[in-house]
Design an enzyme around this catalytic site. Structure first.
Site, short mmCIF file in Angstrom:
data_model
loop_
_atom_site.label_atom_id
_atom_site.label_comp_id
_atom_site.label_asym_id
_atom_site.label_seq_id
_atom_site.Cartn_x
_atom_site.Cartn_y
_atom_site.Cartn_z
N LYS A 72 101.94 33.32 -5.38
CA LYS A 72 102.87 34.32 -5.92
C LYS A 72 103.05 34.19 -7.43
O LYS A 72 103.19 35.20 -8.13
CB LYS A 72 104.22 34.22 -5.22
N ASP A 109 109.56 41.04 -2.63
CA ASP A 109 110.50 40.03 -2.12
C ASP A 109 111.93 40.44 -2.50
O ASP A 109 112.86 40.30 -1.71
CB ASP A 109 110.21 38.66 -2.74
#
Length: 285
Positions: A72, A109
């Site tokens: 990420k 997210d």
């Protein structure tokens, strides 16, 4: 985003990635939204990351891919453009390959955490919270808690320097929320935390079956584990033992998937209804 009539390809990149539910989720979305789709697991060892990115760039039918542990933050500096949320958080979990060949990095997210907390009707404003972990997912949680005006956020991580770095990053974005870093949960808080969040992979299949939740929490806190498989993690079992309300990572995962679809394909009508159908598919069976 434009809608494509032809079949398109996407996937989830990580290492390991075999545990992912994403192929099942997107296969189901393809059916209910009547859109041709091919979604694959993209397991990439760190040494092969750059080669894999270049290979995907060259495949013209790829719309993009989801990003999971441990890439990420690694991919943040490897894309060509960033969404505002990705830029602020410093991590991405969705890549979109545009028709002009550019890689766009997004962070859903943030959307997934926010929608999950909204569904639980949690009151965060003016209250402290605790986040376990200091990776990309923890940054997204901290971003949301800053947006919701938490009074204080403690980022608890085994590596103090990493937690300090992330807390400083978030502090610049949200001056009215105090971000702390620590290697363990404080013994006392000025006010009981409203929320404890596990953003580490602990409890996930293939990782230690361990809970970081304190054995005795203060007040009527809420426990949120971002891990979605297994459904009943050690963190959630520890919350149950204390009688704390709690939620696992499935809701966040589904909201992320829906946000990814909208980035790659287009707007989803009645998105809440679609999300509820997805949850019934993947939780009740």
């Amino acid at each position: 985003m434009p809608k494509f009539k032809e079949k398109f390809y996407a996937g989830v990149m990580g290492y390991p990635v075999s545990h992912s539910w994403s192929p099942r989720i997107f296969s189901h979305l393809s059916r209910i939204l009547d859109h041709p789709f091919d979604y694959r697991l993209i397991e990439v060892e760190p040494k092969n990351l750059e080669k894999s990115i270049q290979a995907i760039r060259a495949f013209q039918w790829v719309q993009g891919w989801n990003v999971t542990i441990p890439y990420k933050e690694e991919l943040f500096s490897r894309v060509d453009r960033l969404s505002p949320e990705a830029q602020a958080v410093g991590a991405i979990n969705v890549v979109h390959l545009s028709r002009d060949g550019l890689l766009w990095g997004h962070n859903t997210d943030v959307f997934g955490v926010l929608k999950t907390l909204e569904e639980q009707k949690l009151k965060i404003c003016g209250k402290p919270s605790v986040i376990f972990g200091a990776g990309g997912a923890a940054l997204a949680v901290g971003y949301v808690l800053g947006k919701l005006k938490a009074s204080q956020v403690w980022m608890v991580n085994r590596t103090a320097a990493r937690a300090t770095l992330q807390a400083k990053r978030l502090q610049k974005l949200f001056p009215f929320t105090i971000f702390h870093s620590a290697t363990e949960v404080p013994a006392q808080f000025e006010a009981p935390p409203a929320l404890y969040v596990n953003s580490t992979p602990l409890g996930m299949q293939g990782f230690p079956r361990k809970s970081l939740l304190p054995k005795k929490t203060q007040g009527d806190a809420f426990a949120f584990d971002l891990v979605y498989r297994p459904a009943n993690t050690p963190f959630l079992r520890a919350a149950q033992k204390q009688g704390l309300p709690h939620v696992g990572g499935v809701d966040m995962l589904l909201w992320q998937a829906l946000a990814s679809w909208e980035i790659w394909v287009g707007k989803i009508p009645q998105i809440q209804k679609v999300k509820d159908e997805l949850k019934q598919e993947f939780v009740t069976r």
